[in-house]
Design an enzyme around this catalytic site. Structure first.
Site, PDB file in Angstrom:
ATOM      1  N   ARG A 286       0.845  -1.190   0.000  1.00 59.34           N
ATOM      2  CA  ARG A 286       0.000   0.000   0.000  1.00 59.34           C
ATOM      3  C   ARG A 286       0.880   1.239   0.000  1.00 59.34           C
ATOM      4  O   ARG A 286       1.875   1.292   0.714  1.00 59.34           O
ATOM      5  CB  ARG A 286      -0.918   0.032   1.219  1.00 59.34           C
ATOM      6  CG  ARG A 286      -1.930  -1.100   1.274  1.00 59.34           C
ATOM      7  CD  ARG A 286      -2.826  -0.963   2.504  1.00 59.34           C
ATOM      8  NE  ARG A 286      -3.875  -1.970   2.539  1.00 59.34           N
ATOM      9  CZ  ARG A 286      -3.731  -3.195   3.035  1.00 59.34           C
ATOM     10  NH1 ARG A 286      -2.557  -3.558   3.535  1.00 59.34           N
ATOM     11  NH2 ARG A 286      -4.743  -4.046   3.032  1.00 59.34           N
TER      12      ARG A 286
ATOM     13  N   ARG B 153       3.745   8.960   0.452  1.00 61.97           N
ATOM     14  CA  ARG B 153       3.850   8.089  -0.711  1.00 61.97           C
ATOM     15  C   ARG B 153       5.309   7.719  -0.999  1.00 61.97           C
ATOM     16  O   ARG B 153       6.232   8.461  -0.670  1.00 61.97           O
ATOM     17  CB  ARG B 153       3.231   8.767  -1.942  1.00 61.97           C
ATOM     18  CG  ARG B 153       1.724   8.992  -1.805  1.00 61.97           C
ATOM     19  CD  ARG B 153       1.107   9.481  -3.114  1.00 61.97           C
ATOM     20  NE  ARG B 153      -0.311   9.760  -2.954  1.00 61.97           N
ATOM     21  CZ  ARG B 153      -1.274   8.840  -2.973  1.00 61.97           C
ATOM     22  NH1 ARG B 153      -0.949   7.571  -3.152  1.00 61.97           N
ATOM     23  NH2 ARG B 153      -2.544   9.181  -2.825  1.00 61.97           N
ATOM     24  N   SER B 154       5.468   6.539  -1.616  1.00 63.34           N
ATOM     25  CA  SER B 154       6.774   6.022  -2.034  1.00 63.34           C
ATOM     26  C   SER B 154       7.731   5.845  -0.870  1.00 63.34           C
ATOM     27  O   SER B 154       8.947   5.873  -1.039  1.00 63.34           O
ATOM     28  CB  SER B 154       7.402   6.937  -3.101  1.00 63.34           C
ATOM     29  OG  SER B 154       6.546   7.034  -4.222  1.00 63.34           O
ATOM     30  N   ARG B 155       7.197   5.666   0.328  1.00 62.82           N
ATOM     31  CA  ARG B 155       7.979   5.451   1.551  1.00 62.82           C
ATOM     32  C   ARG B 155       8.859   6.648   1.900  1.00 62.82           C
ATOM     33  O   ARG B 155       9.815   6.518   2.670  1.00 62.82           O
ATOM     34  CB  ARG B 155       8.852   4.183   1.428  1.00 62.82           C
ATOM     35  CG  ARG B 155       8.072   2.901   1.158  1.00 62.82           C
ATOM     36  CD  ARG B 155       7.101   2.586   2.281  1.00 62.82           C
ATOM     37  NE  ARG B 155       6.493   1.289   2.139  1.00 62.82           N
ATOM     38  CZ  ARG B 155       5.277   1.063   1.634  1.00 62.82           C
ATOM     39  NH1 ARG B 155       4.546   2.100   1.220  1.00 62.82           N
ATOM     40  NH2 ARG B 155       4.792  -0.149   1.548  1.00 62.82           N
ATOM     41  N   LEU B 156       8.533   7.815   1.347  1.00 63.80           N
ATOM     42  CA  LEU B 156       9.290   9.024   1.670  1.00 63.80           C
ATOM     43  C   LEU B 156       8.596   9.737   2.830  1.00 63.80           C
ATOM     44  O   LEU B 156       8.072  10.841   2.700  1.00 63.80           O
ATOM     45  CB  LEU B 156       9.399   9.924   0.434  1.00 63.80           C
ATOM     46  CG  LEU B 156      10.164   9.284  -0.734  1.00 63.80           C
ATOM     47  CD1 LEU B 156      10.126  10.180  -1.963  1.00 63.80           C
ATOM     48  CD2 LEU B 156      11.606   8.997  -0.325  1.00 63.80           C
TER      49      LEU B 156
END
Length: 225
Positions: A7, A195-198
């Site tokens: 996710r 988002r994008s694990r940032l």
């Protein structure tokens, strides 16, 4: 290869000027989570607090309790003092705790030194609990082995007969082995999923434990995800 459910975290992140102490944001995030718990099905227990300790042999352990106190002095919880966590904190009061709310992409991490709460505060909280929970505190030798569920239920039935529910705060006496802890923090971190694990992370630190709202005592910085 194992298939994982992935996710992307659609959180709002951390925005705005970072305050000089962690208290205002800690209080606001807990309030937000509790509000979400009342309004949404995917935040069922916003007060779930994971507490990590280290035993006398240096072996770490983590378990989930309920956050039952939060003020500028720090987060607090109640428990059986003879439990595994109680024994660990007696040997090494250094502890860490985390509030995690995956559905709203937020978490708070606390680190510091745990101090046992005074008996007046413990008694006031114990007397506020439902009758069944007060009986249960006596019935369970928390963390001790048990033969089967029937053994526990028999103990509960015996205590229910001894201390029937009369609707009074003193129906069940306070056990001398039941108490609570306050975590005096020297490090507090807020995590917000993006988002994008940032993800966004901000941490406050101080040289020694003290109130979460003490101006001039905390340093803060942003951390990479």
């Amino acid at each position: 290869m194992e298939q994982f459910t992935r996710r992307d975290y659609a959180g709002e992140g951390i925005t705005g000027p970072v305050p000089s102490t962690p208290w205002a944001w800690v209080q606001q995030w807990v309030d937000d989570a509790r509000r979400a718990g009342r309004e949404r099905a995917d935040v069922p227990e916003p007060d779930s607090l994971s507490v990590a300790t280290v035993d006398p042999d240096g072996r770490p352990s983590v378990r989930t309790v309920l956050l039952r106190r939060l003020d500028p002095q720090g987060p607090g919880f109640f428990t059986n003092l003879h439990s595994r966590k109680g024994q660990a904190l007696r040997a090494h009061p250094q502890a860490a705790a985390t509030l995690t709310w995956p559905a709203i992409y937020r978490a708070i991490r606390f680190e510091g030194v745990a101090q046992e709460l005074d008996r007046e505060e413990v008694r006031a909280y114990f007397d506020s609990r439902p009758w069944g929970s007060r009986v249960g505190a006596w019935a369970s030798e928390q963390s001790a082995p048990i033969t089967d569920r029937g053994e526990l239920e028999a103990r509960v039935a015996e205590l229910e007969q001894r201390w029937p529910d009369r609707g009074q705060a003193d129906d069940v006496p306070l056990p001398d082995f039941w108490g609570g802890y306050l975590l005096h923090c020297d490090r507090v971190e807020l995590w917000a999923g993006r988002r994008s694990r940032l993800h966004d992370r901000v941490v406050w630190t101080r040289d020694s434990p003290g109130p979460l709202d003490e101006d001039g005592a905390w340093e803060h910085r942003l951390l990479q995800p």
